[in-house]
Write a protein that holds these residues in place. Structure first.
Motif, short mmCIF file in Angstrom:
data_model
loop_
_atom_site.label_atom_id
_atom_site.label_comp_id
_atom_site.label_asym_id
_atom_site.label_seq_id
_atom_site.Cartn_x
_atom_site.Cartn_y
_atom_site.Cartn_z
N ARG A 20 0.84 -1.19 0.00
CA ARG A 20 0.00 0.00 0.00
C ARG A 20 0.88 1.24 0.00
O ARG A 20 1.57 1.52 0.97
N ASN A 21 0.86 1.95 -1.10
CA ASN A 21 1.63 3.18 -1.24
C ASN A 21 0.69 4.34 -0.96
O ASN A 21 0.02 4.85 -1.85
N GLU A 22 0.63 4.74 0.29
CA GLU A 22 -0.35 5.73 0.71
C GLU A 22 -0.24 7.08 -0.01
O GLU A 22 -1.27 7.65 -0.38
N PRO A 23 0.97 7.63 -0.23
CA PRO A 23 1.02 8.91 -0.96
C PRO A 23 0.38 8.83 -2.34
O PRO A 23 -0.33 9.76 -2.76
N ILE A 24 0.62 7.73 -3.05
CA ILE A 24 0.03 7.58 -4.39
C ILE A 24 -1.49 7.43 -4.27
O ILE A 24 -2.25 8.03 -5.04
N ARG A 25 -1.95 6.65 -3.32
CA ARG A 25 -3.40 6.47 -3.14
C ARG A 25 -4.08 7.78 -2.76
O ARG A 25 -5.19 8.06 -3.20
N HIS A 26 -3.41 8.60 -1.95
CA HIS A 26 -3.97 9.90 -1.58
C HIS A 26 -4.08 10.81 -2.80
O HIS A 26 -5.07 11.53 -2.96
N LYS A 27 -3.06 10.77 -3.67
CA LYS A 27 -3.12 11.57 -4.90
C LYS A 27 -4.28 11.12 -5.77
O LYS A 27 -4.99 11.95 -6.34
N GLN A 34 -9.62 7.27 -7.69
CA GLN A 34 -9.24 6.13 -6.86
C GLN A 34 -9.77 4.81 -7.40
O GLN A 34 -9.02 3.85 -7.49
#
Length: 62
Positions: A20-27, A34
């Motif tokens: 889970r790459n949170e910065p990418i998911r937030h973007k 999403q």
């Protein structure tokens, strides 16, 4: 034991995609894409798993 650089690369990429790459998911969430992002990740994982399976089969039959 035989090593295969392509198998190693595929396994590393799958590990990366499953993390889970949170910065990418937030973007993606911020841009409102999403669901589309997650769909692409799932599609890529499926494609890479198939390629990994085929590469392992080729290695065994060689």
């Amino acid at each position: 034991m035989q090593t295969n650089p392509k198998i190693d690369a595929l396994q590393l990429m799958l590990t990366d995609l499953r993390t889970r790459n949170e910065p990418i998911r937030h973007k993606a969430a911020f841009k409102g894409c999403q669901p589309e992002f997650q769909s692409l990740v799932t599609k890529l994982i499926n494609q890479l798993e198939e390629e990994l399976f085929l590469e392992k089969q080729n290695l065994r039959s060689a």
